[in-house]
Design an enzyme around this catalytic site. Structure first.
Site, PDB file in Angstrom:
ATOM      1  N   ASP A 185       0.818  -1.206   0.000  1.00  0.00           N
ATOM      2  CA  ASP A 185       0.000   0.000   0.000  1.00  0.00           C
ATOM      3  C   ASP A 185       0.859   1.266   0.000  1.00  0.00           C
ATOM      4  O   ASP A 185       1.930   1.296   0.605  1.00  0.00           O
ATOM      5  CB  ASP A 185      -0.900  -0.010   1.242  1.00  0.00           C
ATOM      6  CG  ASP A 185      -2.040   0.979   1.145  1.00  0.00           C
ATOM      7  OD1 ASP A 185      -2.364   1.418   0.030  1.00  0.00           O
ATOM      8  OD2 ASP A 185      -2.618   1.307   2.197  1.00  0.00           O
ATOM      9  N   GLY A 230       0.283   5.402  -4.645  1.00  0.00           N
ATOM     10  CA  GLY A 230      -0.270   6.677  -5.087  1.00  0.00           C
ATOM     11  C   GLY A 230       0.160   7.831  -4.205  1.00  0.00           C
ATOM     12  O   GLY A 230       0.517   8.910  -4.700  1.00  0.00           O
ATOM     13  N   ASN A 283     -10.626  -2.327  -6.493  1.00  0.00           N
ATOM     14  CA  ASN A 283      -9.788  -1.410  -7.282  1.00  0.00           C
ATOM     15  C   ASN A 283     -10.416  -1.002  -8.613  1.00  0.00           C
ATOM     16  O   ASN A 283      -9.971  -0.037  -9.243  1.00  0.00           O
ATOM     17  CB  ASN A 283      -8.406  -2.029  -7.539  1.00  0.00           C
ATOM     18  CG  ASN A 283      -7.505  -2.020  -6.320  1.00  0.00           C
ATOM     19  OD1 ASN A 283      -6.568  -2.810  -6.219  1.00  0.00           O
ATOM     20  ND2 ASN A 283      -7.771  -1.123  -5.376  1.00  0.00           N
ATOM     21  N   ARG A 316      -5.717  -1.926   8.675  1.00  0.00           N
ATOM     22  CA  ARG A 316      -6.844  -2.786   8.298  1.00  0.00           C
ATOM     23  C   ARG A 316      -6.344  -3.810   7.272  1.00  0.00           C
ATOM     24  O   ARG A 316      -5.274  -3.631   6.675  1.00  0.00           O
ATOM     25  CB  ARG A 316      -7.982  -1.954   7.690  1.00  0.00           C
ATOM     26  CG  ARG A 316      -7.586  -1.110   6.498  1.00  0.00           C
ATOM     27  CD  ARG A 316      -8.766  -0.303   5.948  1.00  0.00           C
ATOM     28  NE  ARG A 316      -8.358   0.485   4.800  1.00  0.00           N
ATOM     29  CZ  ARG A 316      -7.866   1.716   4.865  1.00  0.00           C
ATOM     30  NH1 ARG A 316      -7.719   2.304   6.047  1.00  0.00           N
ATOM     31  NH2 ARG A 316      -7.516   2.377   3.776  1.00  0.00           N
ATOM     32  N   ILE A 317      -7.123  -4.872   7.062  1.00  0.00           N
ATOM     33  CA  ILE A 317      -6.681  -5.917   6.135  1.00  0.00           C
ATOM     34  C   ILE A 317      -7.375  -5.843   4.785  1.00  0.00           C
ATOM     35  O   ILE A 317      -7.060  -6.618   3.878  1.00  0.00           O
ATOM     36  CB  ILE A 317      -6.806  -7.328   6.740  1.00  0.00           C
ATOM     37  CG1 ILE A 317      -8.248  -7.607   7.177  1.00  0.00           C
ATOM     38  CG2 ILE A 317      -5.871  -7.493   7.909  1.00  0.00           C
ATOM     39  CD1 ILE A 317      -8.435  -9.024   7.687  1.00  0.00           C
TER      40      ILE A 317
END
Length: 267
Positions: A32, A35, A80, A206-207
């Site tokens: 993650d 962006g 996504n 979070r997952i």
């Protein structure tokens, strides 16, 4: 001492702290922050995604070097698709480009490549490259790289439930025969040991619908580092943190001569 020597010393110090007998066999990663990394540099988000590919190569090599057997990465979630169409198209083209450029090296390194998720929405050219890559590497047994594409944990669980329901209604199995072992046999990760460690970069806690069944007892390590800045040094920190934990799987670790009354509140 130069900056380079200081970095090398820190890396060597970390390496020496690794217990090679306690390296997780299966590591899952939510990559993650691509962006946000690009935005911080005033660059288009595409630069972050491309930089993230280089990081994945580095972490893949580091995993193999430590003796890890399986690496599962979250490359594209079912959610996504809601991103701008330009970004989605860029990612699809990037997947094609990376596979074309890297598959020979992956194969030479005896890495088996497996794609997990619903591939049907992707264009035919990408699916063709994916299937040929899986076919080329199917007999490699040194290391397994799972790439989750159009994957969602809830969707996977629903898929398994439907398959077991169909088998039950057709008489192939009895409802009473449904257990964790049978459920596992229908998962997209069937035959693969559950991850002992989940790493998430960018500081999010979070997952995100990732491997919901498989992560039931995984240790979770959150790194504040954005994925394009995540490197082998940061990876070693995650492994060291994992090795410092006591994995009880719902039980307790009793000390010598400790009674139940002493330990019942120590979980």
């Amino acid at each position: 001492m130069s900056l380079g020597k200081i970095i090398d010393k820190k890396y060597n110090d970390l390496s020496r702290r690794i217990d090679m007998q306690k390296v997780p066999e299966h590591i899952a990663i939510i990559m993650d922050g691509n962006g946000r990394w690009a935005a911080k540099k005033g660059l288009p988000r595409s630069f972050g995604h491309k930089s993230g590919v280089s990081v994945l190569k580095e972490i893949l090599k580091a995993s193999k070097k430590l003796g890890c057997k399986v690496l599962t990465v979250y490359a594209f979630s079912t959610e996504n698709w809601t991103r701008p169409i330009e970004e989605v198209n860029y990612l699809i083209n990037l997947f094609c480009e990376v596979l074309k450029n890297e598959i020979e090296e992956i194969h030479q390194e005896s890495i088996k490549l497996k794609f997990i998720g619903d591939l049907t929405p992707f264009p035919e050219n990408l699916k063709k490259i994916i299937y040929s890559s899986e076919s080329l590497t199917k007999n490699n047994n040194t290391f397994l790289l799972n790439v989750c594409l159009n994957y969602g944990g809830r969707q996977e669980i629903v898929k398994v439930a439907k398959e077991l329901a169909l088998k039950s209604s057709s008489g192939e199995i009895k409802p009473s025969e449904v257990n964790e072992e049978l459920f596992n046999s229908e998962l997209l990760t069937q035959g693969i040991k559950d991850p002992e460690l989940l790493i998430r970069t960018s500081g999010e806690k979070r997952i995100s619908n990732f491997l919901l069944w498989q992560l039931a007892y995984s240790e979770i390590y959150i790194s504040d580092v954005l994925w394009p800045d995540f490197n082998e040094f940061e990876f070693l920190k995650a492994i060291i943190d994992y090795q410092s934990r006591n994995r009880r799987f719902g039980g307790i670790e009793s000390l010598p001569n400790e009674s139940f009354e002493d330990s019942q509140y120590s979980s």
